[in-house]
Design an enzyme around this catalytic site. Structure first.
Site, mmCIF file in Angstrom:
data_model
loop_
_atom_site.group_PDB
_atom_site.id
_atom_site.type_symbol
_atom_site.label_atom_id
_atom_site.label_comp_id
_atom_site.label_asym_id
_atom_site.label_seq_id
_atom_site.Cartn_x
_atom_site.Cartn_y
_atom_site.Cartn_z
ATOM 1 N N ASN A 177 0.666 -1.431 0.305
ATOM 2 C CA ASN A 177 -0.149 0.069 0.345
ATOM 3 C C ASN A 177 0.611 1.299 0.427
ATOM 4 O O ASN A 177 0.091 2.499 -0.987
ATOM 5 C CB ASN A 177 -1.280 0.093 1.559
ATOM 6 C CG ASN A 177 -0.303 -0.240 2.559
ATOM 7 O OD1 ASN A 177 0.578 -0.238 2.401
ATOM 8 N ND2 ASN A 177 -1.328 0.553 3.713
ATOM 9 N N GLU A 186 4.093 -4.626 12.431
ATOM 10 C CA GLU A 186 3.360 -3.485 11.731
ATOM 11 C C GLU A 186 2.306 -4.233 11.065
ATOM 12 O O GLU A 186 2.538 -4.116 10.230
ATOM 13 C CB GLU A 186 3.980 -2.058 10.985
ATOM 14 C CG GLU A 186 5.212 -2.059 11.460
ATOM 15 C CD GLU A 186 5.018 -1.303 12.762
ATOM 16 O OE1 GLU A 186 4.379 -0.197 12.692
ATOM 17 O OE2 GLU A 186 5.679 -0.700 14.091
ATOM 18 N N CYS A 216 -3.170 1.673 6.392
ATOM 19 C CA CYS A 216 -3.572 0.363 8.325
ATOM 20 C C CYS A 216 -3.315 2.264 9.211
ATOM 21 O O CYS A 216 -5.046 1.229 9.903
ATOM 22 C CB CYS A 216 -1.847 0.138 8.551
ATOM 23 S SG CYS A 216 -1.498 1.868 8.790
#
Ligand code: NAD
Length: 477
Positions: A150, A248, A282
Site C-alpha cells: 500500500n 506492523e 493501516c
C-alpha cells in the site's frame, strides 16, 4: 518483451530462474512486468551475503553509513516523477499521493541518517568499587524486511534506513503486487557504492520466498508490515529460531466525534482519511462513533463529503480522489463485508456497491448507518472506502467501544473540550491518537500498534532502537 526484474544479491543483479510472477496495473489489468518467485537457495544466498558483509559494515563509523542513506535520498529526489508514475501504475494511488510518498521516502532516509551521531548507550552505576558498567547499543545483524503493497516505496525506507544506520545489513522482500518501485529503488541504491551484500532485494510469493526468509536462522530480526494473518505465520516461523520480530499489522481506527466538536472539520478529515489510497491505509479511519446529540447533523455532513469523493484511473484522470483497489480479491473482500452488513440491518447512507468503470477494481465511497458494535464490519479491517457509523450516548461509551477491538493501531477524536481530549488520551488503548486532525503519522513519532496491530514499532528514536540489541560490559579497574 515484458520487463523481468532481477534479484539483487551480494552487489549483483541475478538473472531470474524458475517460475515468473506477472505484475499488473490494477486500473487496466495490463501486465507491467514479471518477477521471479525466488527459490529457497537464492533466499539463503541473499541472507548469506548480508551476513558476510555485516561485520565490516558495522565497523564503519555510523556517519559513513549515513552517507550512503543521504546518497540514496539524493538519487530518489532526482527521479521523483518516474518513481511516482511507477507506483501509480502498479498500485493505483493518485499521482499527488505517489509524489508525496516518494518525497517522504527521501526525507525519511535523510532523517534516519541524522541519527548517526545520536545513537547512544548508557553508563550505569556499579555496586563494586572501581567498576564501570557500560550498556552499548549494537547492530542485531541481518534484518529481513517483508513489505506490503500500500505504501511500497516508503516502506522500503522505513525498514532499510534505521537498519543500515545502526550497522545492520538487510534482505528486502517487496510485495508481489508492487515490485516495480522496489526495483527502481534498488537501481538507484546500487549506484551509490554500497559495499556488496549490505542491501539485497529478492522477489516472490509470501508462501515461498517470504517463508524461506523467515525460516533462515541467520536472520536476526524479521521486520514485517502487512496483515494480521501473515503476522501470525511470520511469528510461527520466527519461533523456530527464536528470531526477534517487529510487526506492523492491520488497524481498525475509531474516529470519535463529540457533540462539541467541529463537525465540518471532522466530516472532511474522516472522509479524507477514508478515501485516501482507496481506503487501503493501516491508519485510516475505519469506524465512526458519533454522539447522539449531533448524529443527524454529522451524518449529513459525512454523507455529503463521502459522496462527493471521485474515483477512476489515476493515470487518465489526475483529478480523482482515489484510484482502483489493488486487486479483485481486495474489492471482493470489501463488497462482501458491505453485503453482509446490509443483510444484518445496516442502512446504506451513500454508496454501498461495486462501481463498474469497464476495467479496474473500484468501490463506491460508502457510509453505513445503524451498524451494531458487535457486527462484523465494526470489528474487521475493511481496507476500502467504507465507513460504518455507530451512534453513542457519550464519550465514555465511545471510548469503551473503541477499545472493544482486536486492533489497536491508530484512533482519532474531534472535540473542543480539552478535558474530553485528555480523557481520550488516557483511556483509549491505541498506539496513536489524532486530535482534531487527519490520521497521518510523523517520521519523528513512533508508529506502533497494540493488541493484534503489532509488536514493536517504527519511526523516531524508538523505531531506530528496535534495530539494535544491547550489550552490557562490566569493566573492573
Ligand atoms: P499481506 O500480509 O498479505 O502481505 C505482506 C507481505 O507479506 C507480502 O510481501 C507477502 O508476500 C508477505 N507474506 C505473505 N505470506 C507470507 C509468509 N507466510 N511468510 C512470509 N511472508 C509472507 O499484507 P498486504 O495485503 O500486502 O498489506 C495489507 C495489510 O498491511 C493490511 O492489513 C494493512 O493494515 C497492513 N499494513 C500495516 C501497516 C502498519 O504500519 N501497521 C502499514 C501498511 C499496511
Amino acid at each position: 518483451m515484458t520487463k523481468q526484474h532481477k534479484n539483487y544479491i551480494n552487489g549483483a543483479f541475478i538473472d531470474p530462474t524458475g517460475t515468473m510472477i506477472p505484475v499488473d496495473n490494477p486500473a487496466t489489468g495490463a501486465v507491467l512486468s514479471e518477477i521471479p518467485d525466488t527459490p529457497v537457495e537464492q533466499v539463503d544466498a541473499a541472507v548469506e551475503a548480508a551476513k558476510g558483509s555485516q561485520r565490516a559494515w558495522e565497523a564503519l563509523p555510523a556517519i559513513e553509513r549515513a552517507g550512503y542513506l543521504r546518497a540514496i535520498a539524493a538519487k530518489i529526489r532526482e527521479n521523483v516523477p518516474e518513481i511516482a508514475k511507477t507506483i501509480v501504475e502498479e498500485q493505483g494511488k493518485v499521482m499527488g499521493l505517489a509524489e508525496v510518498e516518494v518525497g517522504f521516502t527521501a526525507d525519511y532516509m535523510d532523517y534516519m541518517a541524522e541519527w548517526a551521531r545520536r545513537i547512544e548507550g548508557e553508563i550505569i552505576t556499579s555496586d563494586r568499587p572501581g567498576e564501570n558498567i557500560f550498556l552499548f547499543r549494537q547492530a542485531i545483524g541481518v534484518i529481513g524486511g517483508i513489505l506490503p503493497w500500500n505504501f511500497p516505496f516508503f516502506l522500503i525506507a522505513r525498514k532499510l534506513a534505521p537498519a543500515l544506520v545502526t550497522g545492520n545489513t538487510i534482505v528486502i522482500k517487496p510485495s508481489k503486487e508492487t515490485p516495480n518501485n522496489a526495483a527502481a529503488f534498488m537501481d538507484l541504491a546500487a549506484q551509490v557504492g554500497l559495499p556488496d551484500g549490505v542491501v539485497n532485494m529478492i522477489y516472490g510469493h509470501g508462501s515461498t520466498t517470504g517463508n524461506a526468509l523467515c525460516d533462515n536462522p541467520d536472520v536476526g530480526m524479521l521486520s514485517f508490515t502487512g496483515s494480521v494473518d501473515t503476522g501470525v505465520r511470520i511469528m510461527e516461523a520466527a519461533a523456530k529460531n527464536i528470531t526477534k520480530v517487529n510487526l506492523e499489522l492491520g488497524g481498525k481506527a475509531p474516529a470519535i466525534v463529540c457533540a462539541d466538536g467541529d463537525l465540518e472539520l471532522a466530516a472532511k478529515a474522516i472522509t479524507a482519511s477514508r478515501v485516501i489510497n482507496s481506503g487501503q491505509v493501516c491508519n485510516c479511519a475505519e469506524r465512526v462513533y458519533v454522539e447522539r446529540a449531533v448524529a443527524d447533523e454529522f451524518m449529513a455532513l459525512l454523507s455529503k463529503h463521502m459522496s462527493a469523493s471521485t474515483f477512476g484511473n489515476p493515470l487518465e484522470d489526475q483529478s480523482v480522489d482515489y484510484g482502483p483497489m489493488i486487486n479483485k480479491a481486495g474489492l471482493d473482500n470489501v463488497a462482501g463485508l458491505v453485503e453482509r452488513a446490509k443483510a444484518a440491518g445496516a442502512e446504506v447512507v451513500t454508496g454501498g456497491e461495486i462501481a463498474d468503470l469497464g476495467a479496474g477494481n473500484y468501490y463506491q465511497p460508502t457510509v453505513l448507518a445503524g451498524v451494531a458494535q458487535d457486527s462484523e464490519i465494526m470489528q474487521t479491517e475493511v481496507f476500502g472506502p467504507v465507513l460504518p457509523v455507530n451512534v453513542v450516548d457519550d464519550l465514555e461509551q465511545a471510548i469503551v467501544r473503541s477499545n472493544d477491538s482486536d486492533f489497536g493501531l491508530t484512533s482519532s477524536i474531534y472535540t473542543r473540550d480539552i478535558g474530553a481530549a485528555m480523557k481520550a488520551c488516557r483511556e483509549i488503548k491505541f498506539g496513536e491518537t489524532y486530535i482534531n486532525r487527519e490520521n497521518f503519522e510523523a517520521m519523528q513519532g513512533y508508529h506502533a500498534g497494540v493488541r493484534k496491530s503489532g509488536i514493536g514499532g517504527a519511526d523516531g528514536k524508538h523505531g531506530l532502537y528496535e534495530n539494535t540489541q544491547t550489550h552490557v560490559v562490566y569493566l573492573q579497574s
